[in-house]
Design a protein around this motif. Structure first.
Motif, PDB file in Angstrom:
ATOM      1  N   GLU A  24      11.487 -27.643 -13.539  1.00  0.00           N
ATOM      2  CA  GLU A  24      10.544 -28.275 -14.473  1.00  0.00           C
ATOM      3  C   GLU A  24       9.568 -29.182 -13.725  1.00  0.00           C
ATOM      4  OE1 GLU A  24      10.757 -31.725 -17.844  1.00  0.00           O
ATOM      5  OE2 GLU A  24      12.409 -30.286 -17.789  1.00  0.00           O
ATOM      6  N   LYS A  25      10.091 -29.980 -12.808  1.00  0.00           N
ATOM      7  CA  LYS A  25       9.245 -30.894 -12.032  1.00  0.00           C
ATOM      8  C   LYS A  25       8.301 -30.108 -11.126  1.00  0.00           C
ATOM      9  CE  LYS A  25      11.748 -34.408 -13.450  1.00  0.00           C
ATOM     10  NZ  LYS A  25      11.485 -34.820 -14.788  1.00  0.00           N
ATOM     11  N   LEU A  26       8.813 -29.045 -10.526  1.00  0.00           N
ATOM     12  CA  LEU A  26       7.990 -28.220  -9.658  1.00  0.00           C
ATOM     13  C   LEU A  26       6.899 -27.517 -10.466  1.00  0.00           C
ATOM     14  CD1 LEU A  26       7.798 -27.505  -6.688  1.00  0.00           C
ATOM     15  CD2 LEU A  26       9.342 -25.595  -7.092  1.00  0.00           C
ATOM     16  N   ALA A  27       7.210 -27.094 -11.667  1.00  0.00           N
ATOM     17  CA  ALA A  27       6.208 -26.464 -12.540  1.00  0.00           C
ATOM     18  C   ALA A  27       5.114 -27.469 -12.909  1.00  0.00           C
ATOM     19  CB  ALA A  27       6.876 -25.912 -13.797  1.00  0.00           C
ATOM     20  N   ASP A  28       5.507 -28.716 -13.178  1.00  0.00           N
ATOM     21  CA  ASP A  28       4.513 -29.764 -13.474  1.00  0.00           C
ATOM     22  C   ASP A  28       3.599 -30.003 -12.272  1.00  0.00           C
ATOM     23  OD1 ASP A  28       5.555 -30.111 -15.999  1.00  0.00           O
ATOM     24  OD2 ASP A  28       6.724 -31.902 -15.475  1.00  0.00           O
ATOM     25  N   LEU A  29       4.200 -30.032 -11.091  1.00  0.00           N
ATOM     26  CA  LEU A  29       3.420 -30.247  -9.871  1.00  0.00           C
ATOM     27  C   LEU A  29       2.428 -29.109  -9.650  1.00  0.00           C
ATOM     28  CD1 LEU A  29       3.227 -32.225  -7.456  1.00  0.00           C
ATOM     29  CD2 LEU A  29       4.841 -30.744  -6.268  1.00  0.00           C
ATOM     30  N   ARG A  30       2.874 -27.903  -9.916  1.00  0.00           N
ATOM     31  CA  ARG A  30       1.983 -26.744  -9.743  1.00  0.00           C
ATOM     32  C   ARG A  30       0.903 -26.710 -10.823  1.00  0.00           C
ATOM     33  NH1 ARG A  30       6.738 -22.636  -7.837  1.00  0.00           N
ATOM     34  NH2 ARG A  30       6.757 -23.370  -5.693  1.00  0.00           N
ATOM     35  N   ALA A  31       1.230 -27.140 -12.027  1.00  0.00           N
ATOM     36  CA  ALA A  31       0.214 -27.213 -13.083  1.00  0.00           C
ATOM     37  C   ALA A  31      -0.865 -28.238 -12.705  1.00  0.00           C
ATOM     38  CB  ALA A  31       0.863 -27.590 -14.410  1.00  0.00           C
ATOM     39  N   TYR A  32      -0.436 -29.343 -12.122  1.00  0.00           N
ATOM     40  CA  TYR A  32      -1.380 -30.372 -11.659  1.00  0.00           C
ATOM     41  C   TYR A  32      -2.281 -29.799 -10.562  1.00  0.00           C
ATOM     42  CZ  TYR A  32      -2.885 -34.838  -9.593  1.00  0.00           C
ATOM     43  OH  TYR A  32      -3.611 -35.883  -9.082  1.00  0.00           O
TER      44      TYR A  32
ATOM     45  N   THR B 159      -9.260 -36.454 -18.020  1.00  0.00           N
ATOM     46  CA  THR B 159      -8.153 -36.973 -18.826  1.00  0.00           C
ATOM     47  C   THR B 159      -6.918 -36.104 -18.668  1.00  0.00           C
ATOM     48  OG1 THR B 159      -9.724 -37.861 -20.444  1.00  0.00           O
ATOM     49  CG2 THR B 159      -7.447 -37.610 -21.164  1.00  0.00           C
ATOM     50  N   ARG B 160      -7.105 -34.799 -18.728  1.00  0.00           N
ATOM     51  CA  ARG B 160      -5.969 -33.878 -18.580  1.00  0.00           C
ATOM     52  C   ARG B 160      -5.336 -34.013 -17.197  1.00  0.00           C
ATOM     53  NH1 ARG B 160      -5.415 -28.534 -16.737  1.00  0.00           N
ATOM     54  NH2 ARG B 160      -3.572 -27.534 -17.581  1.00  0.00           N
ATOM     55  N   ILE B 161      -6.160 -34.037 -16.166  1.00  0.00           N
ATOM     56  CA  ILE B 161      -5.651 -34.141 -14.803  1.00  0.00           C
ATOM     57  C   ILE B 161      -4.967 -35.493 -14.584  1.00  0.00           C
ATOM     58  CG2 ILE B 161      -6.387 -34.330 -12.386  1.00  0.00           C
ATOM     59  CD1 ILE B 161      -8.411 -32.084 -13.016  1.00  0.00           C
ATOM     60  N   SER B 162      -5.562 -36.542 -15.077  1.00  0.00           N
ATOM     61  CA  SER B 162      -4.948 -37.872 -14.928  1.00  0.00           C
ATOM     62  C   SER B 162      -3.610 -37.947 -15.644  1.00  0.00           C
ATOM     63  CB  SER B 162      -5.885 -38.954 -15.470  1.00  0.00           C
ATOM     64  OG  SER B 162      -7.031 -39.054 -14.666  1.00  0.00           O
ATOM     65  N   ASP B 163      -3.523 -37.343 -16.818  1.00  0.00           N
ATOM     66  CA  ASP B 163      -2.245 -37.336 -17.548  1.00  0.00           C
ATOM     67  C   ASP B 163      -1.172 -36.558 -16.786  1.00  0.00           C
ATOM     68  OD1 ASP B 163      -3.339 -38.851 -19.555  1.00  0.00           O
ATOM     69  OD2 ASP B 163      -3.686 -37.165 -20.918  1.00  0.00           O
ATOM     70  N   LEU B 164      -1.553 -35.398 -16.254  1.00  0.00           N
ATOM     71  CA  LEU B 164      -0.603 -34.614 -15.457  1.00  0.00           C
ATOM     72  C   LEU B 164      -0.158 -35.388 -14.216  1.00  0.00           C
ATOM     73  CD1 LEU B 164      -2.150 -31.023 -15.525  1.00  0.00           C
ATOM     74  CD2 LEU B 164       0.119 -31.657 -16.321  1.00  0.00           C
ATOM     75  N   GLY B 165      -1.118 -36.007 -13.542  1.00  0.00           N
ATOM     76  CA  GLY B 165      -0.803 -36.779 -12.345  1.00  0.00           C
ATOM     77  C   GLY B 165       0.094 -37.968 -12.645  1.00  0.00           C
ATOM     78  N   ARG B 166      -0.185 -38.640 -13.742  1.00  0.00           N
ATOM     79  CA  ARG B 166       0.636 -39.791 -14.142  1.00  0.00           C
ATOM     80  C   ARG B 166       2.058 -39.350 -14.455  1.00  0.00           C
ATOM     81  NH1 ARG B 166      -1.826 -41.052 -18.475  1.00  0.00           N
ATOM     82  NH2 ARG B 166      -3.566 -42.045 -17.389  1.00  0.00           N
ATOM     83  N   LYS B 167       2.188 -38.240 -15.165  1.00  0.00           N
ATOM     84  CA  LYS B 167       3.523 -37.737 -15.511  1.00  0.00           C
ATOM     85  C   LYS B 167       4.312 -37.383 -14.255  1.00  0.00           C
ATOM     86  CE  LYS B 167       5.823 -34.127 -18.267  1.00  0.00           C
ATOM     87  NZ  LYS B 167       6.891 -33.913 -17.326  1.00  0.00           N
ATOM     88  N   ILE B 168       3.676 -36.702 -13.325  1.00  0.00           N
ATOM     89  CA  ILE B 168       4.351 -36.320 -12.082  1.00  0.00           C
ATOM     90  C   ILE B 168       4.754 -37.557 -11.287  1.00  0.00           C
ATOM     91  CG2 ILE B 168       3.989 -35.217  -9.839  1.00  0.00           C
ATOM     92  CD1 ILE B 168       2.166 -33.226 -11.379  1.00  0.00           C
ATOM     93  N   THR B 169       3.836 -38.507 -11.172  1.00  0.00           N
ATOM     94  CA  THR B 169       4.124 -39.729 -10.420  1.00  0.00           C
ATOM     95  C   THR B 169       5.289 -40.487 -11.041  1.00  0.00           C
ATOM     96  OG1 THR B 169       1.779 -39.890  -9.823  1.00  0.00           O
ATOM     97  CG2 THR B 169       3.125 -41.860  -9.524  1.00  0.00           C
ATOM     98  N   GLU B 170       5.277 -40.622 -12.359  1.00  0.00           N
ATOM     99  CA  GLU B 170       6.372 -41.329 -13.037  1.00  0.00           C
ATOM    100  C   GLU B 170       7.694 -40.588 -12.879  1.00  0.00           C
ATOM    101  OE1 GLU B 170       4.903 -41.710 -17.015  1.00  0.00           O
ATOM    102  OE2 GLU B 170       3.610 -43.411 -16.511  1.00  0.00           O
TER     103      GLU B 170
END
Length: 159
Positions: free
Chosen positions: A102-110, A137-148
């Motif tokens: 799941e985390k890797l999929a989020d990273l790849r989506a980012y 906004t979309r990219i920042s949200d994805l980046g924030r989620k991954i970072t958190e």
């Protein structure tokens, strides 16, 4: 059955060796687990730092509009992807976190969102502000989620 003193000493010595061997093995195993845990923490901290670098370049792109900043962010995210895969392969069984896919999929989506923005910026440099804001906004949200998420993983490992 009566044992001679020599046999009693020999049995005591054998028992002593077995007990010490078990203690040594337990100590070695615990040391091995501790070493693995420290390596995991170190690698996950490096992963988090790589993602934070990508976020820094992403933010610089949104502030300055310099495409080289976005390309640098993409490079850092690609590096983070490689580091994450290496952590999964080498230390997957020792980590506390088990939802790596799941985390890797989020990273790849980012990463894909950054690549799409890069292509869109190259093809249409005069994109409207609304399109740019939506993407940012979309990219920042994805980046924030991954970072958190990665920060939380590091904190869990340090407990």
């Amino acid at each position: 059955m009566k044992l001679s003193l020599r046999k009693k000493i020999f049995l005591q010595f054998c028992l002593f060796l077995v007990v010490n061997g078990l203690i040594w093995f337990a100590s070695y195993y615990i040391d091995h687990l501790l070493k693995q845990k420290l390596e995991i923490i170190d690698k996950k901290t490096h992963l988090l730092n790589t993602i934070l670098e990508a976020r820094r370049y992403e933010k610089n792109f949104f502030l300055n509009g310099d495409l080289s900043e976005l390309n640098q962010a993409i490079d850092y995210i690609s590096e983070a992807d490689e580091k994450f895969q290496k952590i999964i392969q080498e230390h997957g069984e020792y980590t506390l976190t088990h939802n790596f896919e799941e985390k890797l999929a989020d990273l790849r989506a980012y990463r894909n969102a950054l690549v799409a923005l890069s292509l869109k910026s190259k093809e249409n440099p005069g994109a409207t502000q609304e399109e740019f804001n939506r993407s940012s906004t979309r990219i920042s949200d994805l980046g924030r989620k991954i970072t958190e998420d990665i920060d939380q993983i590091v904190k869990e490992e340090r407990k």
